[in-house]
Design a protein around this motif. Structure first.
Motif, PDB file in Angstrom:
ATOM      1  N   TYR A 241       0.907  -1.193   0.032  1.00 32.27           N
ATOM      2  CA  TYR A 241      -0.037  -0.113   0.118  1.00 32.27           C
ATOM      3  C   TYR A 241       1.060   1.168  -0.045  1.00 32.27           C
ATOM      4  CZ  TYR A 241      -3.521  -3.262   1.300  1.00 32.27           C
ATOM      5  OH  TYR A 241      -4.391  -4.312   1.631  1.00 32.27           O
ATOM      6  N   ASP A 242       0.460   2.235  -1.027  1.00 23.82           N
ATOM      7  CA  ASP A 242       1.182   3.340  -1.136  1.00 23.82           C
ATOM      8  C   ASP A 242       1.281   4.233   0.179  1.00 23.82           C
ATOM      9  OD1 ASP A 242       2.218   2.702  -3.570  1.00 23.82           O
ATOM     10  OD2 ASP A 242       0.503   4.025  -4.510  1.00 23.82           O
ATOM     11  N   ASN A 243       0.155   4.250   0.928  1.00 28.79           N
ATOM     12  CA  ASN A 243       0.177   5.037   2.134  1.00 28.79           C
ATOM     13  C   ASN A 243       0.197   4.558   3.457  1.00 28.79           C
ATOM     14  OD1 ASN A 243      -2.285   3.563   2.091  1.00 28.79           O
ATOM     15  ND2 ASN A 243      -3.712   5.181   2.635  1.00 28.79           N
ATOM     16  N   ILE A 244       1.108   3.249   3.537  1.00 26.79           N
ATOM     17  CA  ILE A 244       1.485   2.508   4.566  1.00 26.79           C
ATOM     18  C   ILE A 244       2.806   2.635   4.855  1.00 26.79           C
ATOM     19  CG2 ILE A 244       1.159   0.618   6.020  1.00 26.79           C
ATOM     20  CD1 ILE A 244      -1.423   0.185   5.018  1.00 26.79           C
ATOM     21  N   PHE A 245       3.534   2.843   5.958  1.00 30.71           N
ATOM     22  CA  PHE A 245       4.783   2.642   6.472  1.00 30.71           C
ATOM     23  C   PHE A 245       5.127   1.562   7.517  1.00 30.71           C
ATOM     24  CE2 PHE A 245       4.175   7.218   4.936  1.00 30.71           C
ATOM     25  CZ  PHE A 245       4.980   7.203   3.640  1.00 30.71           C
ATOM     26  N   CYS A 246       6.151   1.430   7.700  1.00 27.89           N
ATOM     27  CA  CYS A 246       6.456   0.581   8.836  1.00 27.89           C
ATOM     28  C   CYS A 246       7.628   0.829   9.758  1.00 27.89           C
ATOM     29  CB  CYS A 246       6.534  -0.909   8.256  1.00 27.89           C
ATOM     30  SG  CYS A 246       7.860  -1.167   7.307  1.00 27.89           S
ATOM     31  N   SER A 247       7.656   0.147  10.822  1.00 25.26           N
ATOM     32  CA  SER A 247       8.996   0.403  11.808  1.00 25.26           C
ATOM     33  C   SER A 247       9.591  -1.074  11.811  1.00 25.26           C
ATOM     34  CB  SER A 247       8.257   0.696  12.916  1.00 25.26           C
ATOM     35  OG  SER A 247       7.712   0.027  13.511  1.00 25.26           O
ATOM     36  N   VAL A 248      10.787  -1.134  12.420  1.00 26.16           N
ATOM     37  CA  VAL A 248      11.422  -2.518  13.007  1.00 26.16           C
ATOM     38  C   VAL A 248      11.923  -2.292  14.284  1.00 26.16           C
ATOM     39  CG1 VAL A 248      13.567  -1.574  11.724  1.00 26.16           C
ATOM     40  CG2 VAL A 248      13.213  -3.995  12.200  1.00 26.16           C
ATOM     41  N   GLY A 249      11.617  -3.309  15.129  1.00 26.29           N
ATOM     42  CA  GLY A 249      11.996  -3.218  16.462  1.00 26.29           C
ATOM     43  C   GLY A 249      11.234  -4.308  17.561  1.00 26.29           C
TER      44      GLY A 249
ATOM     45  N   ALA B 207      19.546  -1.564  12.424  1.00 27.44           N
ATOM     46  CA  ALA B 207      19.878  -0.293  11.154  1.00 27.44           C
ATOM     47  C   ALA B 207      19.876  -0.668   9.804  1.00 27.44           C
ATOM     48  CB  ALA B 207      21.096   0.540  11.657  1.00 27.44           C
ATOM     49  N   LYS B 208      20.307  -1.811   9.655  1.00 27.44           N
ATOM     50  CA  LYS B 208      20.438  -2.323   8.372  1.00 27.44           C
ATOM     51  C   LYS B 208      19.033  -2.720   7.594  1.00 27.44           C
ATOM     52  CE  LYS B 208      22.603  -6.324   5.649  1.00 27.44           C
ATOM     53  NZ  LYS B 208      23.642  -7.395   5.689  1.00 27.44           N
ATOM     54  N   LEU B 209      18.234  -3.380   8.820  1.00 29.48           N
ATOM     55  CA  LEU B 209      16.720  -3.535   8.232  1.00 29.48           C
ATOM     56  C   LEU B 209      16.079  -2.340   8.125  1.00 29.48           C
ATOM     57  CD1 LEU B 209      15.928  -6.390  10.688  1.00 29.48           C
ATOM     58  CD2 LEU B 209      16.234  -6.785   8.577  1.00 29.48           C
ATOM     59  N   ALA B 210      16.170  -1.338   8.914  1.00 26.44           N
ATOM     60  CA  ALA B 210      15.576   0.036   8.613  1.00 26.44           C
ATOM     61  C   ALA B 210      15.893   0.582   7.180  1.00 26.44           C
ATOM     62  CB  ALA B 210      15.962   1.062   9.807  1.00 26.44           C
ATOM     63  N   ASP B 211      16.847  -0.146   6.332  1.00 21.72           N
ATOM     64  CA  ASP B 211      17.436   0.800   5.251  1.00 21.72           C
ATOM     65  C   ASP B 211      16.412   0.364   4.171  1.00 21.72           C
ATOM     66  OD1 ASP B 211      19.863   1.735   5.674  1.00 21.72           O
ATOM     67  OD2 ASP B 211      20.901   0.020   5.079  1.00 21.72           O
ATOM     68  N   HIS B 212      15.236  -0.413   4.460  1.00 25.41           N
ATOM     69  CA  HIS B 212      13.876  -0.503   3.792  1.00 25.41           C
ATOM     70  C   HIS B 212      13.281   0.590   3.386  1.00 25.41           C
ATOM     71  CE1 HIS B 212      10.102  -1.845   2.206  1.00 25.41           C
ATOM     72  NE2 HIS B 212      10.729  -3.071   1.797  1.00 25.41           N
ATOM     73  N   PRO B 213      13.006   0.832   2.220  1.00 24.72           N
ATOM     74  CA  PRO B 213      12.424   2.349   1.616  1.00 24.72           C
ATOM     75  C   PRO B 213      11.342   2.865   2.646  1.00 24.72           C
ATOM     76  CG  PRO B 213      12.409   0.768   0.046  1.00 24.72           C
ATOM     77  CD  PRO B 213      13.341   0.003   1.009  1.00 24.72           C
ATOM     78  N   LYS B 214      10.511   1.577   2.820  1.00 26.88           N
ATOM     79  CA  LYS B 214       9.054   1.754   3.598  1.00 26.88           C
ATOM     80  C   LYS B 214       9.411   1.852   5.287  1.00 26.88           C
ATOM     81  CE  LYS B 214       5.615   2.524   1.908  1.00 26.88           C
ATOM     82  NZ  LYS B 214       4.737   1.860   1.286  1.00 26.88           N
ATOM     83  N   CYS B 215      10.612   1.473   5.646  1.00 27.90           N
ATOM     84  CA  CYS B 215      10.548   1.640   7.070  1.00 27.90           C
ATOM     85  C   CYS B 215      11.246   3.103   7.426  1.00 27.90           C
ATOM     86  CB  CYS B 215      11.580   0.572   7.341  1.00 27.90           C
ATOM     87  SG  CYS B 215      11.890   0.444   9.038  1.00 27.90           S
ATOM     88  N   VAL B 216      10.301   3.561   8.347  1.00 34.41           N
ATOM     89  CA  VAL B 216      10.446   5.038   8.538  1.00 34.41           C
ATOM     90  C   VAL B 216      10.923   5.149  10.055  1.00 34.41           C
ATOM     91  CG1 VAL B 216       8.802   5.669   6.980  1.00 34.41           C
ATOM     92  CG2 VAL B 216       7.915   5.282   9.081  1.00 34.41           C
ATOM     93  N   ALA B 217      10.972   4.145  10.767  1.00 38.84           N
ATOM     94  CA  ALA B 217      10.986   4.357  12.413  1.00 38.84           C
ATOM     95  C   ALA B 217      11.541   3.133  12.973  1.00 38.84           C
ATOM     96  CB  ALA B 217       9.881   4.581  13.113  1.00 38.84           C
ATOM     97  N   ILE B 218      12.355   3.182  14.272  1.00 38.66           N
ATOM     98  CA  ILE B 218      12.744   2.212  15.044  1.00 38.66           C
ATOM     99  C   ILE B 218      11.843   1.865  16.127  1.00 38.66           C
ATOM    100  CG2 ILE B 218      14.630   1.551  16.255  1.00 38.66           C
ATOM    101  CD1 ILE B 218      15.417   2.064  13.553  1.00 38.66           C
ATOM    102  N   GLY B 219      11.510   0.602  16.454  1.00 40.54           N
ATOM    103  CA  GLY B 219      10.706   0.084  17.465  1.00 40.54           C
ATOM    104  C   GLY B 219       9.465  -0.424  17.137  1.00 40.54           C
ATOM    105  N   GLU B 220       8.436  -0.865  18.173  1.00 43.32           N
ATOM    106  CA  GLU B 220       8.496   0.016  19.367  1.00 43.32           C
ATOM    107  C   GLU B 220       9.453  -0.732  20.379  1.00 43.32           C
ATOM    108  OE1 GLU B 220       4.631  -0.451  21.823  1.00 43.32           O
ATOM    109  OE2 GLU B 220       4.051  -1.108  19.801  1.00 43.32           O
ATOM    110  N   ALA B 221      10.076   0.217  21.400  1.00 41.60           N
ATOM    111  CA  ALA B 221      11.044  -0.665  22.128  1.00 41.60           C
ATOM    112  C   ALA B 221      10.598   0.509  23.553  1.00 41.60           C
ATOM    113  CB  ALA B 221      12.263  -0.227  21.780  1.00 41.60           C
ATOM    114  N   GLY B 222      10.843  -0.249  24.561  1.00 39.61           N
ATOM    115  CA  GLY B 222      10.821   0.505  26.061  1.00 39.61           C
ATOM    116  C   GLY B 222      11.003  -0.280  27.129  1.00 39.61           C
ATOM    117  N   LEU B 223      10.121  -0.022  27.919  1.00 36.11           N
ATOM    118  CA  LEU B 223       9.996  -0.153  29.393  1.00 36.11           C
ATOM    119  C   LEU B 223       8.439  -0.319  29.880  1.00 36.11           C
ATOM    120  CD1 LEU B 223      12.640   1.950  31.394  1.00 36.11           C
ATOM    121  CD2 LEU B 223      12.977  -0.490  30.376  1.00 36.11           C
ATOM    122  N   ASP B 224       7.931  -1.818  29.998  1.00 32.49           N
ATOM    123  CA  ASP B 224       6.675  -1.983  30.289  1.00 32.49           C
ATOM    124  C   ASP B 224       6.766  -2.609  32.001  1.00 32.49           C
ATOM    125  OD1 ASP B 224       3.871  -3.169  31.081  1.00 32.49           O
ATOM    126  OD2 ASP B 224       3.732  -2.575  28.921  1.00 32.49           O
TER     127      ASP B 224
END
Length: 258
Positions: free
Chosen positions: A53-61, A79-96
């Protein structure tokens, strides 16, 4: 136009009607969506949706719930996986610390790895933080001293100090359907003081459907209800909120193209 900056279109909840869900979002004025990764090992499935889909992006994390399962992935790997042209973010990552599904040490290690990947790529880190304000402030501050990185607090439901410290560090704050809940006045009071140029909206679909759909499966079209509440909190029109949050999205998610 609105942007759903955080949803999970790869989840089984959407398997049988993904096309219909996306069409309903478009009819509701949602021009773009980011489908968020929770397992790096499932990135191929997530990027396949973005590629379709043209209007959908993704992240990796890796979500903090799964942190101990993917500690072998390095920042360089992410970072290497994030090179994909539709990957626009890192995560989600954090603390729960509400569920504590993974050891806290593993969550912290995973978060720092993702911050390093965000610093390397200058892609925004999507931060999940629940019942962990003090440790989150400590890690974000410590890492910022080692080098700046773009990031946002997704699905904000934390305390005032975390919000304001994040803003001071240059981070953004994203609001979900929680903003519309009757018992969320504390969050609305905090959001009222967050600068307009740091706010985004999201669904976190299929979770946290806003009023009047609370308790039902959430979907990207419903981000309009969160935007309406945000407009009310800020005392501006829904059109102004749509324009501002969309501009904020493309400023932060700079790899995404309108």
């Amino acid at each position: 136009m609105l942007v759903d900056s955080h949803c999970h279109l790869d989840f089984p909840d959407f398997k049988d009607e993904l096309g219909d869900v996306i069409r309903r979002a478009e009819l509701a004025g949602v021009g773009h969506m980011v489908t968020i990764c929770t397992h790096i090992c499932k990135f191929d499935q997530i990027k396949a949706i973005a590629e379709s889909y043209d209007n959908i992006f993704c992240s990796v994390g890796t979500h903090p719930h799964n942190a101990d399962q993917e500690l072998d992935f390095t920042a360089e790997d992410i970072a290497k996986l994030a090179d994909h042209p539709k990957c626009v973010a890192i995560g989600e990552a954090g603390l729960d610390y509400f569920y504590d599904n993974a050891p806290r040490q593993a969550q912290a290690q995973g978060l720092r790895t993702h911050i390093k990947a965000a610093r390397m790529t200058q892609l925004p880190l999507v931060i999940h933080s629940r019942d962990a304000d003090e440790d989150m402030i400590s890690i974000l501050s410590d890492e910022m001293e080692q080098g700046t990185y773009p990031a946002l607090l997704h699905c904000f439901s934390s305390g005032r100090e975390l919000a304001m410290r994040a803003v001071d560090m240059g981070l953004y704050v994203s609001l979900s359907g929680i903003l519309t809940f009757k018992r969320s006045q504390d969050i609305r009071d905090i959001v009222a003081d967050v600068p307009m140029d740091r706010l985004l909206v999201e669904t976190d679909a299929p979770y946290l459907a806003p009023m009047p759909y609370r308790g039902k499966r959430n979907e990207p079209a419903y981000v309009a209800h969160t935007a309406e509440m945000l407009a009310e909190v800020k005392g501006v029109s829904i059109d102004e909120i749509a324009n501002i949050t969309t501009d904020n999205f493309f400023r932060l998610f700079s790899k995404a193209k309108r």
